[in-house]
Motif scaffolding. Structure first.
Motif, PDB file in Angstrom:
ATOM      1  N   GLN A  18       0.457  -1.301   0.115  1.00  0.00           N
ATOM      2  CA  GLN A  18      -0.135   0.009  -0.372  1.00  0.00           C
ATOM      3  C   GLN A  18       0.817   1.294   0.493  1.00  0.00           C
ATOM      4  OE1 GLN A  18      -2.209  -0.073   3.472  1.00  0.00           O
ATOM      5  NE2 GLN A  18      -4.349  -1.350   2.084  1.00  0.00           N
ATOM      6  N   GLN A  19       1.775   0.761   0.626  1.00  0.00           N
ATOM      7  CA  GLN A  19       3.310   2.719   0.886  1.00  0.00           C
ATOM      8  C   GLN A  19       3.653   2.420  -0.414  1.00  0.00           C
ATOM      9  OE1 GLN A  19       5.327   1.702   4.064  1.00  0.00           O
ATOM     10  NE2 GLN A  19       3.320   1.964   5.772  1.00  0.00           N
ATOM     11  N   ILE A  20       3.621   1.571  -0.964  1.00  0.00           N
ATOM     12  CA  ILE A  20       4.486   1.765  -2.270  1.00  0.00           C
ATOM     13  C   ILE A  20       4.185   1.988  -2.994  1.00  0.00           C
ATOM     14  CG2 ILE A  20       5.939   0.330  -4.394  1.00  0.00           C
ATOM     15  CD1 ILE A  20       6.917  -1.679  -1.731  1.00  0.00           C
ATOM     16  N   LEU A  21       2.657   1.451  -3.186  1.00  0.00           N
ATOM     17  CA  LEU A  21       1.897   2.153  -4.754  1.00  0.00           C
ATOM     18  C   LEU A  21       1.270   3.171  -4.215  1.00  0.00           C
ATOM     19  CD1 LEU A  21      -0.340  -1.029  -4.933  1.00  0.00           C
ATOM     20  CD2 LEU A  21       1.420  -0.145  -6.457  1.00  0.00           C
ATOM     21  N   GLN A  22       1.485   3.872  -2.789  1.00  0.00           N
ATOM     22  CA  GLN A  22       0.755   5.486  -2.743  1.00  0.00           C
ATOM     23  C   GLN A  22       1.676   6.321  -3.362  1.00  0.00           C
ATOM     24  OE1 GLN A  22      -0.052   6.299   1.571  1.00  0.00           O
ATOM     25  NE2 GLN A  22      -1.676   7.278   0.870  1.00  0.00           N
ATOM     26  N   LEU A  23       3.572   5.957  -2.896  1.00  0.00           N
ATOM     27  CA  LEU A  23       4.243   6.650  -3.267  1.00  0.00           C
ATOM     28  C   LEU A  23       4.151   6.703  -5.176  1.00  0.00           C
ATOM     29  CD1 LEU A  23       7.290   5.330  -0.596  1.00  0.00           C
ATOM     30  CD2 LEU A  23       6.090   8.125  -0.656  1.00  0.00           C
ATOM     31  N   ALA A  24       4.343   5.547  -5.557  1.00  0.00           N
ATOM     32  CA  ALA A  24       4.776   5.324  -6.951  1.00  0.00           C
ATOM     33  C   ALA A  24       3.303   6.239  -7.525  1.00  0.00           C
ATOM     34  CB  ALA A  24       3.892   3.916  -7.465  1.00  0.00           C
ATOM     35  N   ILE A  25       1.870   6.119  -7.353  1.00  0.00           N
ATOM     36  CA  ILE A  25       1.009   7.078  -8.061  1.00  0.00           C
ATOM     37  C   ILE A  25       1.214   9.154  -7.599  1.00  0.00           C
ATOM     38  CG2 ILE A  25      -1.430   7.677  -7.587  1.00  0.00           C
ATOM     39  CD1 ILE A  25      -2.171   4.704  -6.922  1.00  0.00           C
ATOM     40  N   ALA A  26       1.718   8.521  -6.366  1.00  0.00           N
ATOM     41  CA  ALA A  26       2.062  10.058  -6.244  1.00  0.00           C
ATOM     42  C   ALA A  26       2.749  10.406  -6.912  1.00  0.00           C
ATOM     43  CB  ALA A  26       2.314  10.472  -4.271  1.00  0.00           C
ATOM     44  N   ARG A  27       4.475  10.117  -7.155  1.00  0.00           N
ATOM     45  CA  ARG A  27       5.605  10.345  -7.859  1.00  0.00           C
ATOM     46  C   ARG A  27       4.508  10.748  -9.509  1.00  0.00           C
ATOM     47  NH1 ARG A  27      10.808   7.610  -5.857  1.00  0.00           N
ATOM     48  NH2 ARG A  27      10.913   8.104  -4.407  1.00  0.00           N
ATOM     49  N   GLN A  28       3.949   9.461  -9.708  1.00  0.00           N
ATOM     50  CA  GLN A  28       3.422   9.527 -11.612  1.00  0.00           C
ATOM     51  C   GLN A  28       2.764  10.185 -11.704  1.00  0.00           C
ATOM     52  OE1 GLN A  28       1.333   6.574 -12.243  1.00  0.00           O
ATOM     53  NE2 GLN A  28       0.787   6.743 -14.595  1.00  0.00           N
TER      54      GLN A  28
END
Length: 167
Positions: A18-28
């Protein structure tokens, strides 16, 4: 990578994912105000093998949380408004008492004591007003929320009653 090099198998907990995906979405997202459609949300969920029913339940939970966050903001604004009014009353009353003390005796004597005692009461009031965590805050919020819901229900019943009388 050559065929002779061993592959490293990585594993993550659900919270880590969840944390990795949240960071990836924020960066994308190039634009922080970018919004996704419900269809895009469904596609993302399908790629993550999340069922539509689970997604709907999660969305309903999220909506309830957002409603609670919004109500807490309204409650905090209400509390701060009440505090500002009480602080204004404190300033007016103590200003008047200091003025009376100055005019009566040519200096400050007894008004300093009233200023000290009422100032400590205002300080405690400020502490309680701006403390947004803890049991006392939660109790005050729940009390305000019940009162707010009762008013809303009464207003709804009264407006329905008036509409029925008009017909």
């Amino acid at each position: 990578m050559t065929a002779s090099e061993p592959q490293i198998v990585r594993s993550y907990s659900q919270e880590d994912i969840q944390q990795i995906l949240q960071l990836a979405i924020a960066r994308q997202a190039d634009d922080p105000d970018k919004e996704f459609s419900y269809q895009e949300l469904l596609e993302i969920a399908a790629e993550l093998e999340i069922s539509v029913e689970t997604l709907r339940l999660a969305e309903n939970d999220w909506l309830v949380q957002q409603s609670d966050v919004q109500q807490r903001r309204v409650f905090d604004t209400y509390r701060r408004g009440k505090f500002k009014k009480r602080a204004g009353n404190y300033a007016i009353i103590n200003g008047f008492l200091i003025l009376v003390d100055l005019m009566a005796g040519g200096g400050l004597a007894w008004s300093l004591y009233t200023l000290l005692f009422s100032g400590s009461a205002v300080g405690l009031d400020a502490w309680n007003t701006f403390q947004s965590k803890g049991e006392d805050y939660e109790t005050a919020y729940q009390k305000w929320r019940r009162k707010h819901q009762i008013k809303k229900t009464i207003n709804s019943v009264v407006s329905k009653w008036f509409k029925a009388l008009q017909i």
